[in-house]
Enzyme design. Structure first.
Site, short mmCIF file in Angstrom:
data_model
loop_
_atom_site.label_atom_id
_atom_site.label_comp_id
_atom_site.label_asym_id
_atom_site.label_seq_id
_atom_site.Cartn_x
_atom_site.Cartn_y
_atom_site.Cartn_z
N HIS A 226 10.62 -6.46 -7.14
CA HIS A 226 10.95 -5.56 -6.03
C HIS A 226 12.01 -4.54 -6.42
CE1 HIS A 226 10.69 -4.64 -1.74
NE2 HIS A 226 12.00 -4.46 -1.75
N LYS B 66 10.01 8.75 2.50
CA LYS B 66 9.65 7.62 1.64
C LYS B 66 8.89 6.58 2.46
CE LYS B 66 11.60 4.30 -1.68
NZ LYS B 66 12.82 3.65 -2.18
N GLU C 76 7.92 2.25 2.31
CA GLU C 76 8.21 0.98 1.65
C GLU C 76 7.49 -0.15 2.36
OE1 GLU C 76 12.27 -0.06 1.01
OE2 GLU C 76 12.30 0.93 -0.94
N HIS D 153 7.28 -4.17 3.72
CA HIS D 153 8.02 -5.34 4.20
C HIS D 153 7.00 -6.40 4.55
CE1 HIS D 153 12.23 -6.43 5.80
NE2 HIS D 153 12.32 -6.09 4.54
N ASN E 219 4.08 6.89 -1.95
CA ASN E 219 3.05 5.84 -1.96
C ASN E 219 3.66 4.45 -1.89
OD1 ASN E 219 3.83 5.12 -4.66
ND2 ASN E 219 2.50 6.70 -5.47
N SER F 265 4.61 -3.14 -4.31
CA SER F 265 4.67 -4.49 -3.74
C SER F 265 3.63 -5.35 -4.42
CB SER F 265 4.42 -4.44 -2.23
OG SER F 265 4.40 -5.75 -1.69
#
Length: 726
Positions: free
Chosen positions: A44, A86, A88, A90, A488, A528
């Site tokens: 990560h 951005k 991200e 989770h 991305n 990820s």
């Protein structure tokens, strides 16, 4: 405590990696130092399995101010305005604790944007769940949507676009990707690179607790049957505190007090301090006694690895401490000088006047392992499809099955839980190809969209990577925006699996090719890995978030039809590609075959021609054709406007199912006034664009000449029934 193999494994490190740590330190680490290595060397934070592939992506362009490597990407939209954005993931936290996992995903991505000096102006998301029949899906969907809405609504940032999808591949590993977009002035962009020696290192925001410890490490490992036991690694969010932190930071950013600023996201105080020092080739010394804690007797290990939310680390110019302290005190936030920059190039951690840990910064950053993992190429699947062997199905029946399916039903149950209009600059909210956000007090706007296509990427990763960039490009074009750049979020399975690593490498190859040809650079992103449970990996799911510019915002374009008796123009050739299509999946449960071909020349030419027509104000509505083909795209245009269509059968003798449900790429539907046809024809011929005049808009009925005729109100009901029943 003696470090044994069990402790090493618990920290997500390999035995070989531990030996490298010993070599770098010239000794064995203590438990605190081991925890810090664990945090900084996991996938990560270190990108150790993906870095060599990510370097291939195009990241530069005239519009790019800051590419990958900072908290977020920055692009120039003219007039001294910049857009910072951005996306991200989770994923793991949201599966374990859906509300807080999704909420803190939103909070984290917002901090990435405002830590660079931008006021956030929009939130987007891409959320993927397992089969609706799976026993966990309903509660996961409810929790995630509530968490996204709860955080975004409370902090006062509009959630304007996204996607919600269902597939068995996510039964035991859902995906929750959050994107944030902010606006800043070009001369007021802030970075995380530390500068100067003996500068104050300041902790601001919420107090540190025991929530989220090992969160980054947990996100870098596969799930197993005991995933619920990882709940303590999920952070707890407080959007009201984040709002205070946002305003305090932006107020301090009005002058020249800040040298560097970094949010405490994954790996908390560890990653923020190491990243700032590493970028500045400096050292940093922290006095952990001074870190404000909300729980008693927290150890240095817990303080350094906590991922408590709503916290920032700031390096200040000399003499600015009292000025900054007053601002954060006004906003009722902690402001404590916890350390200083040094020239040692080491992370030095003190507690109770004793050095508890000391690690060379480069050992945590530039010396982190980089793996060139083995991977396997995937050949284009051989076509086994023969439409003549399919059971005959009427156009109407095939369409109804798609429009009433979970993936194509109206998503207003989801989007109605998000405040899309707060801040009063949302010109066009979710439901069209892209959302439009006005630049405050100006007549220009940005368009934003997120897209993914896991089935194409699973079938042939290179084609899938190209396709999802092109679809995102088309979505921005369809609302009259010039595509500028993407972020991305690359969601994949276990990179230690050769097939998964091959999917990753080849998807990146496709993304690279499309972005390069379309001049659509990648300016930020997230990888990820380890999305899977018990060695069962998810489909490769790269998510693309795009931003485009509308220079002059007059009448915004969307895909809702405007009035009857207008012409409908189909841009691009239709070949009738049905493999990997929604039609086969929803009507015959077929998912075999190859994805449609991607012709980047046609994508660019067709898109630029459509954009020219929109700028000339010849286009009344526009919709790109993607999942479900021509008939589904037309249905979406009709349902959104409650206006019908009368579509001609194609003149050439072709199979109607292939023509109306084929998912050939690079196509758009345009609604134009008949009086402008000659002008439209002239522009399209000038650009060598193939097009067809396929029919007219009409009142009341959705009609294919001689094949089907549905009352538009019935079509609306069909499309809205699934979420009401779920």
């Amino acid at each position: 405590m003696e470090i044994d193999n069990k402790i090493i494994e618990k920290h997500g490190l390999k035995t070989e990696e531990f030996k490298i740590i010993q070599k770098l330190l010239k000794r064995s680490p203590n438990l605190l130092e081991l925890g810090i290595f664990s945090a900084m060397w996991n996938e990560h934070c270190s990108y150790k399995s993906s870095k060599i592939h990510l370097k291939k992506l195009p990241t530069k362009g005239k519009q790019v101010i800051q590419g990958p490597g900072e908290n977020a990407g920055v692009i120039d939209i003219g007039d001294d305005d910049a857009i910072i954005f951005k996306i991200e993931s989770h994923n793991h936290p949201s599966y374990i604790e859906p509300y807080q996992g999704a909420a803190t995903g939103v909070g984290g991505i917002l901090r990435d944007v405002f830590t660079m000096g931008a006021r956030p102006i929009a939130l987007l998301n891409s959320i993927h769940f397992g089969s609706p029949a799976h026993p966990k899906t309903k509660s996961l969907l409810n929790g995630v949507v509530s968490g996204i809405g709860g955080y975004g609504n409370c902090i006062g940032i509009p959630t304007v676009a996204g996607e919600t999808k269902f597939n068995d591949t996510y039964n035991d590993n859902i995906l929750v990707n959050a994107m944030a977009v902010g606006h800043a002035k070009k001369n007021k962009i802030f970075y995380s690179k530390a500068k100067g020696v003996n500068k104050a290192v300041v902790y601001v925001g919420s107090k540190t607790g025991r929530d989220g410890i090992h969160g980054a490490s947990m996100a870098s490992a596969e799930f197993d049957d005991n995933s619920d036991e990882k709940k303590p690694t999920v952070q707890v969010g407080d959007p009201f505190t984040e709002k205070l932190l946002l305003e305090a930071c932006l107020e301090l950013m009005r002058d020249d007090s800040i040298i560097a600023i970094q949010d405490m996201g994954a790996a908390g105080l560890t990653s923020s301090s190491v990243e700032m020092a590493s970028k500045g080739s400096l050292g940093i010394e922290l006095n952990l006694d001074k870190v404000p804690c909300r729980e008693e007797n927290m150890s240095p290990y817990e303080i350094m690895l906590s991922e408590s939310q709503e916290r920032m680390l700031i390096i200040l110019e000399d003499g600015k401490e009292n000025h900054a302290r007053k601002i954060f005190k006004k906003w009722d936030l902690d402001f404590i000088i916890i350390g200083r920059t040094t020239n040692t190039k080491k992370l030095t951690l003190k507690y109770n006047n004793k050095i508890e840990g000391e690690i060379p910064i480069e050992a945590l950053a530039s010396k982190a392992p980089i793996y060139d993992r083995k991977w396997t190429k995937k050949a284009l699947p051989k076509s086994k499809f023969n439409i003549k062997k399919l059971k005959h199905i009427k156009l109407e029946d095939g369409l109804i099955k798609i429009l009433s399916s979970p993936n194509h039903s109206n998503k207003s149950w989801v989007t109605n839980q998000y405040d899309q209009m707060v801040m009063c600059d949302t010109v066009q909210k979710s439901g069209s190809d892209a959302a439009i956000i006005r630049i405050h007090n100006k007549d220009k706007a940005i368009a934003v969209a997120v897209d993914s296509s896991a089935n194409y990427c699973k079938s042939h990763p290179i084609s899938g990577g190209k396709q999802i960039v092109c679809e995102n490009w088309r979505n921005l074009i369809s609302v009259g925006a010039k595509p500028l750049a993407i972020t991305n979020c690359l969601n994949f399975g276990n990179p230690e699996n050769n097939d998964v690593m091959g999917e990753f490498a080849e998807c990146l190859e496709g993304i690279k090719d499309a972005c390069k040809y379309l001049n659509y650079p990648v300016v930020s992103g997230n990888v990820s890995f380890y999305n899977g449970t018990n060695n069962k990996n998810i489909y490769p799911t790269p998510v693309i978030g795009g931003v485009g510019l509308i220079d002059k915002l007059s009448q915004p374009i969307n895909h809702n039809l405007k009035e009857d008796k207008n012409l409908l123009i189909l841009i691009g050739k239709t070949f009738g590609h049905l493999e990997q299509s929604c039609f086969l999946k929803e009507n015959f449960s077929m998912e075999d075959g190859k994805p449609p071909k991607i012709n980047l020349i046609n994508e660019k030419n067709n898109g630029e021609a459509v954009l020219e027509l929109i700028k000339e104000k010849y286009v009344l509505s526009c919709h790109d054709i993607s999942n479900g083909g021509l008939l589904v795209a037309l249905s979406e245009m009709s349902i959104g406007s409650r206006l019908g269509v009368n579509i001609n059968k194609p003149k050439k003798l072709v199979n109607l199912i292939e023509y109306f449900f084929g998912e050939d790429q690079g196509r758009y539907i345009l609604e134009i006034n008949a009086k402008n046809l000659s002008k439209v024809d002239k522009i399209l011929k000038k650009n060598n664009i193939y097009y067809e005049n396929i029919g007219l808009t009409q009142k009341d009925y959705f009609e294919i000449d001689g094949e089907m005729k549905i009352d538009i109100n019935d079509l609306f009901k069909i499309n809205n029934q699934w979420y009401n029943k779920f």
